[in-house]
Design a protein around this motif. Structure first.
Motif, PDB file in Angstrom:
ATOM      1  N   VAL A 107       0.819  -1.215   0.000  1.00  0.00           N
ATOM      2  CA  VAL A 107       0.000   0.000   0.000  1.00  0.00           C
ATOM      3  C   VAL A 107       0.850   1.261   0.000  1.00  0.00           C
ATOM      4  N   CYS A 108       2.129   1.128  -0.288  1.00  0.00           N
ATOM      5  CA  CYS A 108       2.992   2.314  -0.323  1.00  0.00           C
ATOM      6  C   CYS A 108       2.813   3.039  -1.644  1.00  0.00           C
ATOM      7  N   ILE A 109       2.511   4.332  -1.581  1.00  0.00           N
ATOM      8  CA  ILE A 109       2.326   5.117  -2.798  1.00  0.00           C
ATOM      9  C   ILE A 109       3.568   5.941  -3.139  1.00  0.00           C
ATOM     10  N   GLY A 110       4.653   5.711  -2.423  1.00  0.00           N
ATOM     11  CA  GLY A 110       5.909   6.361  -2.770  1.00  0.00           C
ATOM     12  C   GLY A 110       5.905   7.861  -2.566  1.00  0.00           C
ATOM     13  N   CYS A 111       5.114   8.359  -1.624  1.00  0.00           N
ATOM     14  CA  CYS A 111       4.988   9.801  -1.464  1.00  0.00           C
ATOM     15  C   CYS A 111       6.152  10.430  -0.719  1.00  0.00           C
ATOM     16  N   LYS A 112       6.934   9.624   0.006  1.00  0.00           N
ATOM     17  CA  LYS A 112       8.106  10.105   0.755  1.00  0.00           C
ATOM     18  C   LYS A 112       7.755  11.012   1.925  1.00  0.00           C
TER      19      LYS A 112
ATOM     20  N   GLU B  62      10.065  10.136   4.688  1.00  0.00           N
ATOM     21  CA  GLU B  62      11.414  10.718   4.636  1.00  0.00           C
ATOM     22  C   GLU B  62      11.399  12.132   5.189  1.00  0.00           C
TER      23      GLU B  62
ATOM     24  N   PRO C 173       0.291   8.314   4.832  1.00  0.00           N
ATOM     25  CA  PRO C 173      -1.146   8.464   4.607  1.00  0.00           C
ATOM     26  C   PRO C 173      -1.892   7.158   4.377  1.00  0.00           C
ATOM     27  N   THR C 174      -1.208   6.119   3.943  1.00  0.00           N
ATOM     28  CA  THR C 174      -1.926   4.892   3.587  1.00  0.00           C
ATOM     29  C   THR C 174      -1.703   3.769   4.590  1.00  0.00           C
ATOM     30  N   LYS C 175      -1.100   4.112   5.724  1.00  0.00           N
ATOM     31  CA  LYS C 175      -0.774   3.100   6.747  1.00  0.00           C
ATOM     32  C   LYS C 175       0.107   1.991   6.173  1.00  0.00           C
TER      33      LYS C 175
END
Lengths: 296, 859
Positions: free
Chosen positions: A33-38, A41, A197-199
């Protein structure tokens, strides 16, 4: 030292807390569920006042951070593949883009902790591994002791381009993720988990996280997700299981992670025994030579 | 579609992820495989600029296979309405609707009317023949001026050859799966997958939602693209229902707010139209032109009067017609690119830029910077010194020598702005929701909020003009400017302003509860009728922060406040059937309980109007809407499949190629939107040759621009922050391995991308995520560019928008950033004189006069 000599499967130093010990906590990072939004980081850097890590375009997909280091304690990896998300091929696309927020594993058997000569690295009452920056002498023993290449010495660029607070004089001590030790003491979750945001980044008691991860893996396998696997969940692996473990969608090597990490100090008891055997043999040999030589 | 939600709304996207976890299919149709596509069940890669063809294909599929929600279509849309017999379709006239005047370059919309009726816009324009320019024609969901809310000619069985339903069928008959495949460059199977998924997931028991953003709007046929989705959703019965609808993903935290309380030239708060010099001679004329005989725009006079009372206090009265004759007017399409033209001609003296960076963000960057250099004075308010403020010493034109610093006469004032954490205020987001935020720290040094700036500017101007006898200064003196200030820097109270926006009784200052309480007699004041009620009961409703897990239903109405009247889904009467019963138990939302409407959201309907209510003949305003017509802002209470009035370029969407494209239109001789605005013969806006024109092979690739998660719009807020700059530290282009090989581009190397407007350079990112597509039998490559970069700040680079032309959508004057043509070659770009020579050579191919094939046809 005794814990090093005999890996027990328990986090070294944890029991020393006695009554002050909390339930062991960690991260379960679900990359499905990772959208790579960083956001992880950035939140980490803001909370921990970590310096910026160089304005270098890597050309490596959307990953310009590159790796975990003294100045990057969360690193989002991007892997573009010509593979569908689901193995059953129904209505899916032939491309997928894996995204994964990497972090210090806070190992049960932590190589960095084992080798630290000053006691700077220690096991907290939460079961996490933290560097005390006022004790660290920058010897760097911990750096090769980490199977993942997480902990690292801080090297700052020349301060002329940076505002004052980023350009303070730091002297090459080692830095890594603290699992937001200060936030834990305040009863809060780490900054990255809060920002996600997506847990994808889930924080909580390790037992609970492991159970959740097992359920999650079962669900994904039922839905034929290609390559879904847990990484670091198993307490019998080479580091005794990670405190921060992952659900990956491909083999660890694909993400730049070691497939079978082993804490370097795991062999230490055997090495000491071998050394003792060799020393004993040497003593016997010397004794023999002396005895023989003495007959003249 | 037309959006990249995970990329640009990562926090909002968590709900899409939730839905996916519960089994929802997430489909992403986009030229690029993006971070949204990575999370989607299915990605379909189409040619940039062909969304109308794709969506039209879905419409045709639904109609041909009879997959529409029949009862919904018959009862709630204008499908049964019979259209004027003089109407002809693009299918009849090779790409043009009836009423096209080639000399004027616009449509006379009379023949698009309902049969037997001169339909009037509900608000915004009431013209015989030619509609006025500007957005007034479209805003706020305007319907026809119909007596007792019913069109005179209908066929409830949908069989009459001139009923909307049959017109729709004929109009879309050629949008077959094969046409879609050939035009959009998609596989037939992929297209059918989308059609099936939508159709199967719509109806009584299930609903489907569309999310779109500027991938649809930033085109010369942008509005018609959204219309295409509206037609699909109406046919499938997905409007006004939970889990349905068409959500506009907006590009800025409060851009919705900035049209509600507008920063646009042609509308006033609540989408009331700005009066025009020509069309509205006096107040009664103006009201007559804007009030609708039926529907909620019927209370136009009340909304207007209350706004004037908010602006002018007791000075605006019924007797002086609310000061109407003194109000400023618009006299033309005074929009951004029109203003740019005026700037380039030296007609604009001064310009205030607040929180925007046109030197980077507007289309045709060079023209914008040259325009700024022609001003007498410029004020830029921002949190960092952006390119629009520094153009006079570091723009690309300074580098190339086209502009010289000491020859630019513009006096530039850069005023530092406070950031969102340094001021109170609200954001209005994509869901029409107002969320309040509180100041956390005082602004540093001279940084000031917008409220502070405009309040004190107004205060100073008022005192300077106090003694003036000049007629044009009268209004300034009458302005109600009495806001409380607080703190060390005399910050005006945002709270007080919100109260005024929400509305109050002028005599007692008692807060109003809704726009229904507004009067046209001076007893109410309201800064924005659609926001009325946000301060209901004297409580800042926008500041409510009760989390959804503490509320009774998933609608969670006690978090913040949505306009109008805290309704979370508008037109929600459509979630129940004509008898007032929910279409299904599973999708129940509001219903008639025998005495009134109730539900889990505020019903968007007269609370006590029964489903079987038939309006009497003399009914006016909202009373003229029947009990089974949910679309209450329209004069006929129906949703419009066919739009008889309000749009510049057609009652139905039609596939047109983008203004610049490598292809002819597969359906018509009329290649592109005939009504699109072009700056013909404008030296500053040359156009690439297209299709088979000479020189088109210099610009053979499709270009599309877009955003990255790590940066925000024109970069002022993110390129200056080390933590964000380092995440995307350099301008790059995305090209496929095939294109890289063809053009000799090296991954990690440099490329120069060019159009007749400009040449820019970028690092090369070779990726499979932007594949070439096969269109009309040949392969075409697509190139992607993020548009965040400008010449200064921590991470700097060339601006993608320098490449864009300024041809615009005719309804809303929006530029086409999402599909145009370009060329590419390896290596860094030329500089100085070499750049000039390079561009001169390209411009020798430029088409200045856009001669369309149809102008050579005999009619």
């Amino acid at each position: 030292m005794s814990a090093v000599m005999q890996p027990t499967g328990e986090p070294a130093g944890f029991d020393a807390w006695g009554d002050d010990q909390h339930a062991r906590v960690g991260f379960f990072t679900d990359t499905s569920v990772c959208i790579g939004c960083k956001a992880c980081e950035v939140a980490c850097k803001e909370w921990n006042l970590i310096p910026q890590d160089g304005q270098e375009w890597t050309g490596h997909s959307y990953d310009n951070t590159g790796e975990l280091s003294a100045n990057s304690w969360r690193h989002v990896a991007f892997v573009e593949q010509e593979k569908p998300l689901h193995a059953n091929g129904d209505g899916t696309t032939g491309l997928r883009w894996l995204m994964e927020s990497d972090v210090c594993k806070h190992c049960t058997h932590a190589g960095c902790l084992d080798v630290c000569p000053t006691g700077s690295l220690f096991r907290t009452e939460f079961g996490t591994v933290v560097v005390q920056e006022d004790i660290c002498n920058g010897c760097g023993y911990c750096v090769p002791a980490c199977p993942f290449g997480v902990i690292d010495k801080r090297h700052l660029p020349a301060p002329d381009a940076l505002p004052a607070f980023l350009g303070t004089k730091e002297d090459g001590r080692v830095w890594k993720c603290t699992l937001c030790y200060d936030r834990l003491k305040g009863g809060h979750e780490p900054a990255c988990a809060k920002a996600c945001p997506t847990k994808s980044i889930q924080f909580g008691p390790l037992d609970e996280l492991r159970q959740r991860a097992d359920e999650r893996l079962a669900k994904l396998q039922e839905q034929s997700w290609n390559g879904a696997q847990l990484y670091g969940r198993d307490p019998d692996d080479g580091v005794g299981g990670f405190g921060a473990f992952f659900l990956l969608l491909d083999d660890p090597e694909v993400y730049g992670l070691p497939p079978d990490p082993v804490v370097p100090t795991a062999k230490l008891p055997e090495m000491w025994r071998n050394m003792a055997t060799a020393a004993a043999a040497l003593l016997v040999g010397i004794a023999g030579v002396v005895a023989l030589g003495g007959r003249k | 579609m037309g959006s990249n939600m995970a990329e640009n709304h990562p926090v909002g996207f968590q709900w899409v992820m939730e839905a996916r976890e519960r089994g929802a299919k997430v489909i992403h149709v986009d030229p690029r495989f993006t971070r949204t596509s990575a999370m989607a069940t299915k990605w379909v890669g189409l040619r940039a600029g062909t969304d109308i063809a794709f969506l039209g294909g879905i419409v045709n599929y639904i109609l041909q296979n009879e997959l529409y929600f029949e009862e919904y279509v018959k009862s709630y849309t204008n499908a049964p309405v019979i259209i004027d017999e003089a109407y002809t379709d693009t299918e009849d006239a090779d790409g043009l609707f009836s009423g096209w005047d080639p000399k004027q370059g616009q449509y006379d919309v009379t023949t698009w009317s309902y049969e037997g009726m001169e339909t009037h816009g509900s608000a915004g324009q009431r013209e015989e023949g030619f509609s006025p320019k500007g957005e007034q024609s479209g805003h706020g969901g305007h319907g026809g001026g119909l007596s007792h809310g019913e069109p005179p000619s209908e066929d409830p069985e949908l069989t009459h050859p001139r009923c909307v339903f049959q017109i729709l069928k004929r109009h879309y008959a050629r949008y077959t799966p094969e046409f879609v495949a050939e035009t959009c460059g998609v596989a037939v199977d992929d297209f059918l997958y989308v059609c099936e998924a939508l159709a199967q997931n719509s109806g009584r028991e299930r609903t489907s939602a569309f999310c779109y953003a500027v991938g649809w709007t930033q085109h010369t046929m942008g509005v018609q693209t959204i219309r295409s989705a509206a037609i699909i959703q109406q046919l499938l019965g997905n409007i006004g229902r939970p889990g349905g609808g068409i959500m506009a993903l907006r590009g800025h935290a409060s851009i919705q707010g900035s049209t509600d309380i507008p920063t646009l030239y042609n509308i006033l708060p609540g989408y009331l139209p700005m009066p025009h010099t020509e069309e509205y001679g006096d107040f009664d004329n103006y009201v007559e032109a804007n009030v609708a005989p039926t529907g909620w725009w019927g209370n136009f006079r009340e909304y207007w009067a209350s706004l004037m009372c908010a602006y002018f206090g007791p000075h605006a009265t019924e007797e002086n017609e609310w000061l109407f004759e003194h109000l400023p007017r618009i006299d033309d399409d005074n929009s951004v690119y029109w203003t740019l033209e005026q700037m380039l001609e030296g007609n604009v003296k001064g310009y205030i830029i607040a929180g925007e960076n046109p030197a980077v963000g507007n289309a045709n960057g060079k023209a914008n910077r040259l325009g700024l250099a022609k001003l007498d004075w410029l004020v830029v308010r921002d949190i960092v010194e952006i390119e629009s403020a520094s153009f006079w010493y570091d723009s690309p034109e300074i580098e190339s020598g086209e502009l010289k610093t000491d020859e630019i006469a513009t006096e530039v004032f850069f005023l530092p702005a406070a950031s969102h954490t340094e001021k109170d205020g609200s954001f209005t987001n994509t869901q029409r929701m107002l969320q309040w935020h509180y100041k956390a720290v005082e602004p540093k040094g001279d940084c000031r909020s917008e409220l502070w700036f405009y309040f004190h500017l107004g205060r100073k101007i008022k005192s300077m003009l106090e003694e003036s006898e000049d007629e044009r200064d009268k209004l300034v003196n009458l302005l109600n400017w009495d806001y409380p200030v607080h703190g060390q820097i005399d910050e005006p109270s945002a709270d007080a302003i919100l109260k005024e926006i929400s509305g109050y009784r002028t005599e007692t200052r008692a807060p109003l509860s809704s726009y229904k309480e507004l009067k046209a007699d001076g007893t109410t004041a309201c800064g924005c009728w659609i926001y009325s009620g946000v301060y209901q009961d004297g409580i800042n409703q926008a500041a409510r922060k009760k989390p959804h897990w503490e509320q009774a239903t998933h609608v969670a109405p006690e978090w913040a406040w949505a306009w109008p009247a805290n309704r979370r889904i508008i037109y929600n009467r459509a979630s129940a059937d004509p008898d007032g019963k929910p279409w299904s138990e599973r999708k129940k939302y509001v219903w008639w309980n025998g005495e009134k409407w109730e539900g889990i959201d505020t019903p968007d309907f007269d609370e006590t109007k029964p489903p079987d209510y038939v309006p009497p003949d003399d009914a006016k305003g909202p009373d003229a809407i029947a009990g089974d017509h949910p679309f209450i802002m329209q004069s006929d209470g129906r949703s419009w499949l066919f739009v008889p009035q309000g749009l510049e370029d057609g009652p139905l969407p039609t596939h047109y190629e983008p203004h610049e494209s490598p292809f002819e239109n597969a359906l018509y001789s009329q290649r592109a939107n005939p009504r699109r605005q072009q700056h013909k013969d404008a030296w500053w806006d040359p156009y690439n040759p297209v299709a088979d024109e000479e020189g088109a092979d210099r610009f053979p690739h499709v270009l599309t621009t877009y955003r990255l998660t790590e940066h925000h719009t024109a970069g002022g807020m993110t390129r200056s922050i080390p933590y964000l700059a380092e995440l995307q530290p350099q301008m790059f282009c995305e090209v496929s391995p095939e294109l890289a090989e063809q053009e000799g581009l090296e991954h990690g190397g440099w490329a120069t991308i060019f159009t007749t407007r400009a040449a820019i350079e970028a690092r090369v990112l070779v990726t499979r995520r932007i594949p070439p597509v096969t269109v009309q039998g040949r392969l075409v490559h697509q190139i992607g560019l993020p548009y965040h970069w400008g010449v200064r700040l921590l991470t700097s680079g060339d601006s993608a928008n320098d490449l864009l032309h300024a041809a615009l959508d005719p309804n809303v004057h929006i530029m086409e950033t999402k599909g145009l043509t370009c060329g590419i070659r390896p290596g860094r770009r030329p500089r100085g004189k070499a750049l000039q020579r390079f561009l001169d050579e390209l411009r020798s191919y430029a088409t200045e006069e856009r001669l369309e094939p149809e102008e050579a046809r005999k009619t």
